[in-house]
Design a protein around this motif. Structure first.
Motif, mmCIF file in Angstrom:
data_model
loop_
_atom_site.group_PDB
_atom_site.id
_atom_site.type_symbol
_atom_site.label_atom_id
_atom_site.label_comp_id
_atom_site.label_asym_id
_atom_site.label_seq_id
_atom_site.Cartn_x
_atom_site.Cartn_y
_atom_site.Cartn_z
ATOM 1 N N GLU A 21 42.337 22.428 31.820
ATOM 2 C CA GLU A 21 43.628 23.042 31.501
ATOM 3 C C GLU A 21 43.706 24.515 31.930
ATOM 4 O O GLU A 21 44.771 25.112 31.841
ATOM 5 C CB GLU A 21 43.911 22.938 29.999
ATOM 6 N N ILE A 22 42.592 25.101 32.334
ATOM 7 C CA ILE A 22 42.611 26.506 32.749
ATOM 8 C C ILE A 22 41.968 26.648 34.119
ATOM 9 O O ILE A 22 41.172 25.808 34.535
ATOM 10 C CB ILE A 22 41.881 27.429 31.744
ATOM 11 N N GLU A 23 42.353 27.708 34.806
ATOM 12 C CA GLU A 23 41.737 28.020 36.087
ATOM 13 C C GLU A 23 40.909 29.280 35.905
ATOM 14 O O GLU A 23 41.427 30.298 35.431
ATOM 15 C CB GLU A 23 42.809 28.245 37.147
ATOM 16 N N ASP A 35 42.478 37.940 30.233
ATOM 17 C CA ASP A 35 43.840 38.234 30.692
ATOM 18 C C ASP A 35 44.589 36.951 31.029
ATOM 19 O O ASP A 35 45.767 36.795 30.686
ATOM 20 C CB ASP A 35 43.810 39.155 31.914
ATOM 21 N N ALA A 36 43.921 36.018 31.701
ATOM 22 C CA ALA A 36 44.557 34.747 32.074
ATOM 23 C C ALA A 36 44.924 33.929 30.832
ATOM 24 O O ALA A 36 46.005 33.326 30.773
ATOM 25 C CB ALA A 36 43.629 33.945 32.988
ATOM 26 N N ILE A 37 44.046 33.914 29.844
ATOM 27 C CA ILE A 37 44.326 33.167 28.616
ATOM 28 C C ILE A 37 45.461 33.818 27.851
ATOM 29 O O ILE A 37 46.333 33.124 27.298
ATOM 30 C CB ILE A 37 43.047 33.040 27.767
ATOM 31 N N THR A 39 47.939 35.444 29.126
ATOM 32 C CA THR A 39 49.157 35.075 29.852
ATOM 33 C C THR A 39 49.540 33.637 29.548
ATOM 34 O O THR A 39 50.705 33.339 29.266
ATOM 35 C CB THR A 39 48.952 35.260 31.374
ATOM 36 N N GLN A 40 48.567 32.731 29.572
ATOM 37 C CA GLN A 40 48.814 31.315 29.293
ATOM 38 C C GLN A 40 49.366 31.122 27.882
ATOM 39 O O GLN A 40 50.268 30.322 27.673
ATOM 40 C CB GLN A 40 47.519 30.522 29.470
ATOM 41 N N ARG A 41 48.846 31.883 26.916
ATOM 42 C CA ARG A 41 49.276 31.736 25.526
ATOM 43 C C ARG A 41 50.524 32.559 25.205
ATOM 44 O O ARG A 41 51.130 32.378 24.155
ATOM 45 C CB ARG A 41 48.137 32.149 24.575
ATOM 46 N N GLY A 42 50.883 33.476 26.105
ATOM 47 C CA GLY A 42 52.063 34.299 25.882
ATOM 48 C C GLY A 42 51.886 35.312 24.763
ATOM 49 O O GLY A 42 52.849 35.685 24.086
ATOM 50 N N LEU A 95 40.600 27.928 22.986
ATOM 51 C CA LEU A 95 40.959 26.844 23.903
ATOM 52 C C LEU A 95 40.903 25.473 23.232
ATOM 53 O O LEU A 95 41.667 24.573 23.592
ATOM 54 C CB LEU A 95 40.052 26.868 25.134
#
Length: 173
Positions: A21-23, A35-37, A39-42, A95
């Motif tokens: 589910e993540i890159e 940072d990516a997480i 963004t994914q979680r808002g 996650l």
């Protein structure tokens, strides 16, 4: 899937499904993954060193969710490799969707503050309520992230960090 009695094989498959589910960012850095997480979680994800060394009554890391942000506290008095693993373990809880008692943002953890209230952090650490199975899941996710990211970066340079990575099964000797 009932996760109460996962075998090690089921646990590994569960962790791999979570990671699909993540890159992972390239080049891989734990901060870039945070940072990516976020963004994914808002919602923001902040990293904070623990106000004291871990010990029998204080874990080396904890994830605290407030109403508006996620906060990961980690032991600072350790190697960079171990610090990354602590943070990744807490990311594993996020996650996996593990529940965490929420704290109001008035708790002293608001993002605008440079310092955190040590008493609030100690109290929050004692309130963690993860099950052993949740700990196994978070640890598996952390190990799988390190395993996958290992192909994207150099091996740890210190003998201690190489030993730790080998013991965790995330790097080859």
């Amino acid at each position: 899937m009932d996760t109460k009695y996962m075998t090690s094989g089921q646990l590994r498959r569960y962790g791999k499904a979570i990671l699909r589910e993540i890159e992972l960012p390239q080049p891989f850095f734990v901060t870039a993954l945070c940072d990516a997480i976020a963004t994914q979680r808002g919602r923001p994800l902040y990293l904070h060193p623990l106000p004291a060394e871990s010990g029998p009554d204080i874990p080396s890391g904890v994830w605290i969710a407030t109403e508006t942000a996620d906060h990961i506290f980690y032991e600072e008095q350790t190697s960079a490799f171990h610090r990354d693993h602590i943070i990744l373990h807490e990311i594993g809880h996020i996650l996996c969707g593990h529940s965490m008692p929420h704290l109001a943002d008035e708790s002293g953890l608001s993002p605008g503050r440079d310092q955190t209230d040590p008493d609030v952090v100690r109290g929050a650490l004692k309130r963690t309520s993860y099950t052993t199975e949740q700990e196994r899941q978070a640890e598996m996710v952390a190990s799988l992230i390190l395993e996958k990211s290992n192909r994207m970066r150099d091996k740890p340079s210190s003998k201690h960090d190489r030993w730790l990575g080998s013991a965790l099964g995330v790097i080859d000797d």
